[in-house]
Design a protein around this motif. Structure first.
Motif, PDB file in Angstrom:
ATOM      1  N   PHE A 137       0.834  -1.197   0.000  1.00  0.00           N
ATOM      2  CA  PHE A 137       0.000   0.000   0.000  1.00  0.00           C
ATOM      3  C   PHE A 137       0.871   1.250   0.000  1.00  0.00           C
ATOM      4  O   PHE A 137       1.937   1.283   0.619  1.00  0.00           O
ATOM      5  N   ASP A 138       0.367   2.294  -0.678  1.00  0.00           N
ATOM      6  CA  ASP A 138       1.066   3.581  -0.737  1.00  0.00           C
ATOM      7  C   ASP A 138       1.168   4.273   0.619  1.00  0.00           C
ATOM      8  O   ASP A 138       2.154   4.936   0.904  1.00  0.00           O
ATOM      9  N   ASN A 139       0.128   4.171   1.421  1.00  0.00           N
ATOM     10  CA  ASN A 139       0.055   4.917   2.677  1.00  0.00           C
ATOM     11  C   ASN A 139       0.121   3.990   3.882  1.00  0.00           C
ATOM     12  O   ASN A 139      -0.063   2.777   3.763  1.00  0.00           O
ATOM     13  N   ASP A 140       0.339   4.583   5.059  1.00  0.00           N
ATOM     14  CA  ASP A 140       0.280   3.838   6.315  1.00  0.00           C
ATOM     15  C   ASP A 140      -1.111   3.246   6.498  1.00  0.00           C
ATOM     16  O   ASP A 140      -2.073   3.667   5.859  1.00  0.00           O
ATOM     17  N   SER A 141      -1.216   2.281   7.383  1.00  0.00           N
ATOM     18  CA  SER A 141      -2.487   1.663   7.780  1.00  0.00           C
ATOM     19  C   SER A 141      -3.198   0.964   6.633  1.00  0.00           C
ATOM     20  O   SER A 141      -4.418   0.865   6.619  1.00  0.00           O
ATOM     21  N   ALA A 142      -2.426   0.465   5.659  1.00  0.00           N
ATOM     22  CA  ALA A 142      -2.979  -0.273   4.512  1.00  0.00           C
ATOM     23  C   ALA A 142      -4.060   0.538   3.803  1.00  0.00           C
ATOM     24  O   ALA A 142      -5.146   0.047   3.526  1.00  0.00           O
ATOM     25  N   THR A 143      -3.739   1.795   3.532  1.00  0.00           N
ATOM     26  CA  THR A 143      -4.663   2.678   2.817  1.00  0.00           C
ATOM     27  C   THR A 143      -3.967   3.228   1.569  1.00  0.00           C
ATOM     28  O   THR A 143      -2.762   3.101   1.400  1.00  0.00           O
ATOM     29  N   GLY A 144      -4.757   3.832   0.718  1.00  0.00           N
ATOM     30  CA  GLY A 144      -4.230   4.374  -0.528  1.00  0.00           C
ATOM     31  C   GLY A 144      -4.224   3.313  -1.605  1.00  0.00           C
ATOM     32  O   GLY A 144      -4.807   2.245  -1.467  1.00  0.00           O
ATOM     33  N   THR A 145      -3.552   3.593  -2.696  1.00  0.00           N
ATOM     34  CA  THR A 145      -3.451   2.657  -3.804  1.00  0.00           C
ATOM     35  C   THR A 145      -2.719   1.403  -3.346  1.00  0.00           C
ATOM     36  O   THR A 145      -1.781   1.472  -2.547  1.00  0.00           O
ATOM     37  N   SER A 146      -3.153   0.242  -3.869  1.00  0.00           N
ATOM     38  CA  SER A 146      -2.512  -1.014  -3.481  1.00  0.00           C
ATOM     39  C   SER A 146      -2.050  -1.786  -4.713  1.00  0.00           C
ATOM     40  O   SER A 146      -2.570  -1.617  -5.810  1.00  0.00           O
ATOM     41  N   SER A 147      -1.073  -2.642  -4.488  1.00  0.00           N
ATOM     42  CA  SER A 147      -0.588  -3.535  -5.538  1.00  0.00           C
ATOM     43  C   SER A 147      -1.531  -4.731  -5.641  1.00  0.00           C
ATOM     44  O   SER A 147      -2.448  -4.887  -4.837  1.00  0.00           O
ATOM     45  N   THR A 148      -1.267  -5.580  -6.604  1.00  0.00           N
ATOM     46  CA  THR A 148      -1.930  -6.877  -6.635  1.00  0.00           C
ATOM     47  C   THR A 148      -1.247  -7.742  -5.573  1.00  0.00           C
ATOM     48  O   THR A 148      -0.234  -7.356  -4.996  1.00  0.00           O
ATOM     49  N   TRP A 149      -1.778  -8.929  -5.314  1.00  0.00           N
ATOM     50  CA  TRP A 149      -1.131  -9.850  -4.388  1.00  0.00           C
ATOM     51  C   TRP A 149       0.139 -10.382  -5.043  1.00  0.00           C
ATOM     52  O   TRP A 149       0.139 -10.762  -6.208  1.00  0.00           O
ATOM     53  N   LEU A 153       8.769 -11.318  -6.261  1.00  0.00           N
ATOM     54  CA  LEU A 153       9.015 -10.440  -7.402  1.00  0.00           C
ATOM     55  C   LEU A 153      10.400  -9.818  -7.244  1.00  0.00           C
ATOM     56  O   LEU A 153      10.664  -9.096  -6.278  1.00  0.00           O
ATOM     57  N   ALA A 154      11.291 -10.119  -8.203  1.00  0.00           N
ATOM     58  CA  ALA A 154      12.674  -9.669  -8.148  1.00  0.00           C
ATOM     59  C   ALA A 154      12.821  -8.176  -8.427  1.00  0.00           C
ATOM     60  O   ALA A 154      13.823  -7.575  -8.050  1.00  0.00           O
ATOM     61  N   ASN A 155      11.830  -7.576  -9.061  1.00  0.00           N
ATOM     62  CA  ASN A 155      11.868  -6.144  -9.340  1.00  0.00           C
ATOM     63  C   ASN A 155      10.445  -5.595  -9.183  1.00  0.00           C
ATOM     64  O   ASN A 155       9.604  -5.808 -10.052  1.00  0.00           O
ATOM     65  N   LEU A 156      10.197  -4.904  -8.094  1.00  0.00           N
ATOM     66  CA  LEU A 156       8.849  -4.397  -7.832  1.00  0.00           C
ATOM     67  C   LEU A 156       8.403  -3.356  -8.852  1.00  0.00           C
ATOM     68  O   LEU A 156       7.218  -3.082  -8.971  1.00  0.00           O
ATOM     69  N   GLY A 161       1.730  -0.779 -11.933  1.00  0.00           N
ATOM     70  CA  GLY A 161       1.774   0.453 -11.159  1.00  0.00           C
ATOM     71  C   GLY A 161       3.173   0.809 -10.674  1.00  0.00           C
ATOM     72  O   GLY A 161       3.389   1.886 -10.153  1.00  0.00           O
ATOM     73  N   GLY A 162       4.140  -0.107 -10.836  1.00  0.00           N
ATOM     74  CA  GLY A 162       5.510   0.161 -10.409  1.00  0.00           C
ATOM     75  C   GLY A 162       5.614   0.371  -8.908  1.00  0.00           C
ATOM     76  O   GLY A 162       5.342   1.440  -8.397  1.00  0.00           O
ATOM     77  N   TRP A 163       6.031  -0.638  -8.169  1.00  0.00           N
ATOM     78  CA  TRP A 163       6.009  -0.588  -6.705  1.00  0.00           C
ATOM     79  C   TRP A 163       7.369  -0.480  -6.040  1.00  0.00           C
ATOM     80  O   TRP A 163       7.466  -0.510  -4.811  1.00  0.00           O
ATOM     81  N   ALA A 164       8.448  -0.320  -6.796  1.00  0.00           N
ATOM     82  CA  ALA A 164       9.757  -0.153  -6.166  1.00  0.00           C
ATOM     83  C   ALA A 164       9.801   1.168  -5.406  1.00  0.00           C
ATOM     84  O   ALA A 164       9.334   2.197  -5.894  1.00  0.00           O
ATOM     85  N   ASN A 165      10.315   1.122  -4.189  1.00  0.00           N
ATOM     86  CA  ASN A 165      10.488   2.317  -3.343  1.00  0.00           C
ATOM     87  C   ASN A 165       9.182   3.082  -3.130  1.00  0.00           C
ATOM     88  O   ASN A 165       9.173   4.305  -3.081  1.00  0.00           O
ATOM     89  N   ARG A 166       8.091   2.355  -2.976  1.00  0.00           N
ATOM     90  CA  ARG A 166       6.780   2.985  -2.885  1.00  0.00           C
ATOM     91  C   ARG A 166       5.962   2.545  -1.676  1.00  0.00           C
ATOM     92  O   ARG A 166       5.115   3.296  -1.192  1.00  0.00           O
ATOM     93  N   ALA A 167       6.162   1.348  -1.161  1.00  0.00           N
ATOM     94  CA  ALA A 167       5.291   0.767  -0.134  1.00  0.00           C
ATOM     95  C   ALA A 167       5.519   1.407   1.237  1.00  0.00           C
ATOM     96  O   ALA A 167       6.646   1.569   1.685  1.00  0.00           O
ATOM     97  N   SER A 168       4.396   1.754   1.909  1.00  0.00           N
ATOM     98  CA  SER A 168       4.428   2.294   3.268  1.00  0.00           C
ATOM     99  C   SER A 168       3.797   1.359   4.285  1.00  0.00           C
ATOM    100  O   SER A 168       3.985   1.521   5.486  1.00  0.00           O
ATOM    101  N   SER A 169       3.008   0.409   3.816  1.00  0.00           N
ATOM    102  CA  SER A 169       2.366  -0.590   4.675  1.00  0.00           C
ATOM    103  C   SER A 169       2.011  -1.780   3.800  1.00  0.00           C
ATOM    104  O   SER A 169       2.115  -1.711   2.570  1.00  0.00           O
ATOM    105  N   TYR A 170       1.576  -2.885   4.443  1.00  0.00           N
ATOM    106  CA  TYR A 170       1.233  -4.065   3.644  1.00  0.00           C
ATOM    107  C   TYR A 170       0.335  -5.008   4.409  1.00  0.00           C
ATOM    108  O   TYR A 170       0.197  -4.922   5.625  1.00  0.00           O
TER     109      TYR A 170
END
Length: 173
Positions: A137-149, A153-156, A161-170
């Motif tokens: 998830f983009d934001n804390d508390s599993a909020t905001g835009t989310s990735s697929t399950w 994945l060797a390269n996020l 949506g491109g998830w490298a260096n983006r996740a704040s919660s999961y």
């Protein structure tokens, strides 16, 4: 012993016991904590059940330092600061005490990590274990835009949506 002295004696003993307990509590608070985990280092392990974070200079050292007692911890996932599961810029590992296998369904979600601490916006690759999958998830508390399950994945950046260096919660399921 007079009646008054007999009544005062138990109160005196209770006051003395309370003072001893208070001193012991202060000593525990001021003593260097063997129970307090080290949170310095680029490689951190978060134990879900104990809700503690232990960090060290390598993923292996962090995992060893976070283990408590005779019951081994089970790794559910590890996020890497580098693509291709590289560890040079750090790791974030999620564990539970004992054994755990995630369910095959994504619902209900088994675990939600609401904040990633110093690893926020640093994950570039991820690998899950014990039948677990992760949703970022983009934001804390599993909020905001989310990735697929994601299982591994060797390269996020290759995730939708491109998830490298983006996740704040999961979430883990």
């Amino acid at each position: 012993m007079s009646e008054r002295k007999r009544q005062d004696f138990p109160l005196h003993r209770r006051a003395k016991a309370a003072a001893v307990l208070a001193l012991a509590a202060v000593a525990l608070l001021l003593a260097p904590g063997a129970a307090q985990a080290d949170t310095t280092g680029d490689h951190c392990v978060y134990n879900l059940v104990r809700e503690d974070l232990t960090c060290a200079d390598s993923p292996e050292a962090a995992l060893a330092a976070s283990s408590v007692g005779l019951q081994a911890d089970t790794v559910l996932l590890r996020m890497y600061g580098d693509t291709n599961y590289g560890t040079s810029t750090g790791t974030h590992t999620l564990t539970v005490p004992g054994s755990h296998t995630c369910s095959s369904a994504y619902s209900p979600v088994e675990f939600t990590i609401t904040h990633m601490g110093s690893f926020t916006n640093k994950a570039s690759s991820v690998r899950t274990y014990n039948s677990c999958d992760v949703k970022l998830f983009d934001n804390d508390s599993a909020t905001g835009t989310s990735s697929t399950w994601i299982d591994a994945l060797a390269n996020l950046n290759t995730a939708s949506g491109g998830w490298a260096n983006r996740a704040s919660s999961y979430q883990v399921s």
